[in-house]
Write an enzyme that holds these catalytic residues in place. Sequence first.
Site, PDB file in Angstrom:
ATOM      1  N   ALA A 213       5.654  -4.343  -6.341  1.00  0.00           N
ATOM      2  CA  ALA A 213       5.723  -5.798  -6.559  1.00  0.00           C
ATOM      3  C   ALA A 213       6.687  -6.160  -7.696  1.00  0.00           C
ATOM      4  O   ALA A 213       6.759  -5.414  -8.675  1.00  0.00           O
ATOM      5  CB  ALA A 213       4.323  -6.323  -6.895  1.00  0.00           C
ATOM      6  N   LYS A 217      13.166  -3.974  -4.919  1.00  0.00           N
ATOM      7  CA  LYS A 217      13.745  -2.731  -4.396  1.00  0.00           C
ATOM      8  C   LYS A 217      13.197  -2.432  -3.006  1.00  0.00           C
ATOM      9  O   LYS A 217      13.910  -1.919  -2.144  1.00  0.00           O
ATOM     10  CB  LYS A 217      13.500  -1.593  -5.386  1.00  0.00           C
ATOM     11  CG  LYS A 217      14.193  -1.912  -6.717  1.00  0.00           C
ATOM     12  CD  LYS A 217      13.911  -0.957  -7.828  1.00  0.00           C
ATOM     13  CE  LYS A 217      14.404  -1.525  -9.159  1.00  0.00           C
ATOM     14  NZ  LYS A 217      13.478  -2.558  -9.727  1.00  0.00           N
ATOM     15  N   ASP A 263      -3.965   1.695  -7.316  1.00  0.00           N
ATOM     16  CA  ASP A 263      -3.512   2.304  -8.560  1.00  0.00           C
ATOM     17  C   ASP A 263      -2.894   3.632  -8.136  1.00  0.00           C
ATOM     18  O   ASP A 263      -3.602   4.583  -7.793  1.00  0.00           O
ATOM     19  CB  ASP A 263      -4.702   2.529  -9.499  1.00  0.00           C
ATOM     20  CG  ASP A 263      -4.252   3.104 -10.831  1.00  0.00           C
ATOM     21  OD1 ASP A 263      -3.199   3.783 -10.861  1.00  0.00           O
ATOM     22  OD2 ASP A 263      -4.957   2.892 -11.828  1.00  0.00           O
ATOM     23  N   ASP A 284       9.161   2.903 -10.062  1.00  0.00           N
ATOM     24  CA  ASP A 284       9.796   1.865 -10.887  1.00  0.00           C
ATOM     25  C   ASP A 284       8.675   1.342 -11.792  1.00  0.00           C
ATOM     26  O   ASP A 284       8.185   0.237 -11.618  1.00  0.00           O
ATOM     27  CB  ASP A 284      10.340   0.773  -9.945  1.00  0.00           C
ATOM     28  CG  ASP A 284      11.203  -0.248 -10.639  1.00  0.00           C
ATOM     29  OD1 ASP A 284      11.894   0.104 -11.601  1.00  0.00           O
ATOM     30  OD2 ASP A 284      11.182  -1.424 -10.207  1.00  0.00           O
ATOM     31  N   TYR A 311       2.050   7.163 -19.504  1.00  0.00           N
ATOM     32  CA  TYR A 311       1.610   6.443 -18.309  1.00  0.00           C
ATOM     33  C   TYR A 311       2.570   6.737 -17.145  1.00  0.00           C
ATOM     34  O   TYR A 311       2.148   7.027 -16.024  1.00  0.00           O
ATOM     35  CB  TYR A 311       1.599   4.944 -18.635  1.00  0.00           C
ATOM     36  CG  TYR A 311       0.904   4.065 -17.621  1.00  0.00           C
ATOM     37  CD1 TYR A 311      -0.483   4.035 -17.531  1.00  0.00           C
ATOM     38  CD2 TYR A 311       1.633   3.241 -16.761  1.00  0.00           C
ATOM     39  CE1 TYR A 311      -1.130   3.210 -16.608  1.00  0.00           C
ATOM     40  CE2 TYR A 311       1.006   2.410 -15.833  1.00  0.00           C
ATOM     41  CZ  TYR A 311      -0.377   2.402 -15.767  1.00  0.00           C
ATOM     42  OH  TYR A 311      -1.006   1.590 -14.852  1.00  0.00           O
ATOM     43  N   CYS A 334      13.773  -0.346 -16.797  1.00  0.00           N
ATOM     44  CA  CYS A 334      14.635  -1.337 -17.444  1.00  0.00           C
ATOM     45  C   CYS A 334      14.439  -1.229 -18.948  1.00  0.00           C
ATOM     46  O   CYS A 334      14.240  -2.227 -19.624  1.00  0.00           O
ATOM     47  CB  CYS A 334      14.303  -2.729 -16.936  1.00  0.00           C
ATOM     48  SG  CYS A 334      12.552  -3.111 -17.073  1.00  0.00           S
TER      49      CYS A 334
HETATM   50  N1  SAH Z   1       9.809  -2.352  -8.053  1.00  0.00           N
HETATM   51  C1  SAH Z   1       9.591  -3.760  -8.341  1.00  0.00           C
HETATM   52  C2  SAH Z   1       9.292  -4.008  -9.831  1.00  0.00           C
HETATM   53  C3  SAH Z   1       8.139  -3.196 -10.368  1.00  0.00           C
HETATM   54  S1  SAH Z   1       7.570  -3.701 -11.957  1.00  0.00           S
HETATM   55  C4  SAH Z   1      10.814  -4.540  -7.871  1.00  0.00           C
HETATM   56  O1  SAH Z   1      11.872  -3.952  -7.692  1.00  0.00           O
HETATM   57  O2  SAH Z   1      10.678  -5.751  -7.638  1.00  0.00           O
HETATM   58  C5  SAH Z   1       6.293  -2.539 -12.199  1.00  0.00           C
HETATM   59  C6  SAH Z   1       5.092  -2.736 -11.298  1.00  0.00           C
HETATM   60  O3  SAH Z   1       4.212  -1.631 -11.498  1.00  0.00           O
HETATM   61  C7  SAH Z   1       4.280  -3.983 -11.585  1.00  0.00           C
HETATM   62  O4  SAH Z   1       4.267  -4.814 -10.452  1.00  0.00           O
HETATM   63  C8  SAH Z   1       2.878  -3.455 -11.878  1.00  0.00           C
HETATM   64  O5  SAH Z   1       1.848  -4.249 -11.310  1.00  0.00           O
HETATM   65  C9  SAH Z   1       2.906  -2.089 -11.219  1.00  0.00           C
HETATM   66  N2  SAH Z   1       1.940  -1.119 -11.744  1.00  0.00           N
HETATM   67  C10 SAH Z   1       1.561  -0.914 -13.025  1.00  0.00           C
HETATM   68  N3  SAH Z   1       0.646   0.065 -13.097  1.00  0.00           N
HETATM   69  C11 SAH Z   1       0.430   0.495 -11.833  1.00  0.00           C
HETATM   70  C12 SAH Z   1      -0.405   1.480 -11.252  1.00  0.00           C
HETATM   71  N4  SAH Z   1      -1.188   2.223 -12.017  1.00  0.00           N
HETATM   72  N5  SAH Z   1      -0.360   1.653  -9.916  1.00  0.00           N
HETATM   73  C13 SAH Z   1       0.456   0.879  -9.137  1.00  0.00           C
HETATM   74  N6  SAH Z   1       1.259  -0.062  -9.630  1.00  0.00           N
HETATM   75  C14 SAH Z   1       1.254  -0.257 -10.959  1.00  0.00           C
END
Ligand code: SAH
Length: 397
Positions: A213, A217, A263, A284, A311, A334
């Site tokens: 989200a 990408k 997750d 990402d 993490y 980023c």
């Molecule tokens: N790839 C996306 C941007 C990702 S931003 C694009 O290109 O638009 C990082 C994302 O990682 C966030 O949406 C966040 O909700 C998610 N995230 C954070 N911890 C996570 C986890 N443990 N499992 C799955 N997603 C996670």
Amino acid sequence: MGGREIEVVRGHRIDYQLYKYLLQYFSEGELESLFNAVRRPPGRYYVRTNTLRINPGDLINRLRERNIDVYPDEHLNEALWFPVKGPNRIPSARKIVIADKRAAESVYMGANLYVPGVVKFEDGVKRGDEVNVLAPNGEVVALGIAEVDGDEVRRVSNGVAVRTLISTYSLPKVREMPEYELGLFYDQSLPAQWVAHVLDPRPGEVVVDMNAAPGGKLSHVIQLTTGKAVIYAFDRSPGKVREMDAILGRLGMAGLYRTEVRDTRYLDIDKPELVGLVDKVLIDPPCTDMGVRPRLFDVKTMDLVKSMSEYQRQFIRVAWKLLKPGGVLVYSTCTIPPLENEDNMAYAESLGFRVVDISIPNASGGLVDRYRDSVARFYPHIQDTPGFFIAKLTKPM
Ligand code: SAH
């Protein structure tokens, strides 16, 4: 704890430990230019053509027919950019309105100030008055016209509080273009547009996006495979997944991928049917965002960098399990610190991954000797993009 903080440039503070850490990789002068560039938006505002709906040349022609200033990127066919104007000098007004950080950063780029973003609206301010909009740190971000009275702003809960006339920078209002509604493009920075190309997904492959989200990408992967790959899009946040599904719906991509709220640090346990069967994984992950522009002010600490790095490694461990032998992992962030980037690639190699060379025109190399020539970096003060890191790894046969 409670260590000293250094203000590297106006508004950008990092703790002493992080400052010392970054000085291992950058000179003081470089850090200053880097953070100064983070205070400004990139000179080019990039969008990605939705090639499932239109080709880039036709999109450019369509926009130019309305006298919109838009250009093709020199290297990436689907990437288009609009020039960003500024910095503009902001005339002083007699009255002031203070906005919160988030709102101040959008007003700084030309947006109007909405009521929920108001921190302080002087009582003397009347509808129709010229006002300066200030960030919480006192920085002037715009000149505008008050749309409500000072005593009224506390009673209403929505609407425009100040209509912006002159802001420090002005972005093209891409969200107001009919082409946006029609799903003909997606706003995405240039480095982010390289990620899906590095992943190089092919029709028929099984692709997993572990942090999907809001789908930037992911939608690019769908474009490159014309929807003919088996694409799993996971994210932990239900709200962001709903937003992603709406965005991909607008792009005409509903039904071309599968979404689950997960997750993904536990994907091998929750989705055992994927273990050992995936061709391509994209990580990402959340990061310290030190490359995100423009940012007027920010505080970052070494502890945050370390915990983010830990993490991020959890996703890498799971990717190792999901991939089939010969499978590919692309990892992007980023942010700037090597702990979240090159050092995580060294960690991936300790699990068995191999970093493979990528080459992206005009990108810089890795900040750590071992990856000097294999990974790609973008810097705010060098490429004038967001700060970004991209690496490609394989799980050997
Ligand atoms: N790839 C996306 C941007 C990702 S931003 C694009 O290109 O638009 C990082 C994302 O990682 C966030 O949406 C966040 O909700 C998610 N995230 C954070 N911890 C996570 C986890 N443990 N499992 C799955 N997603 C996670």
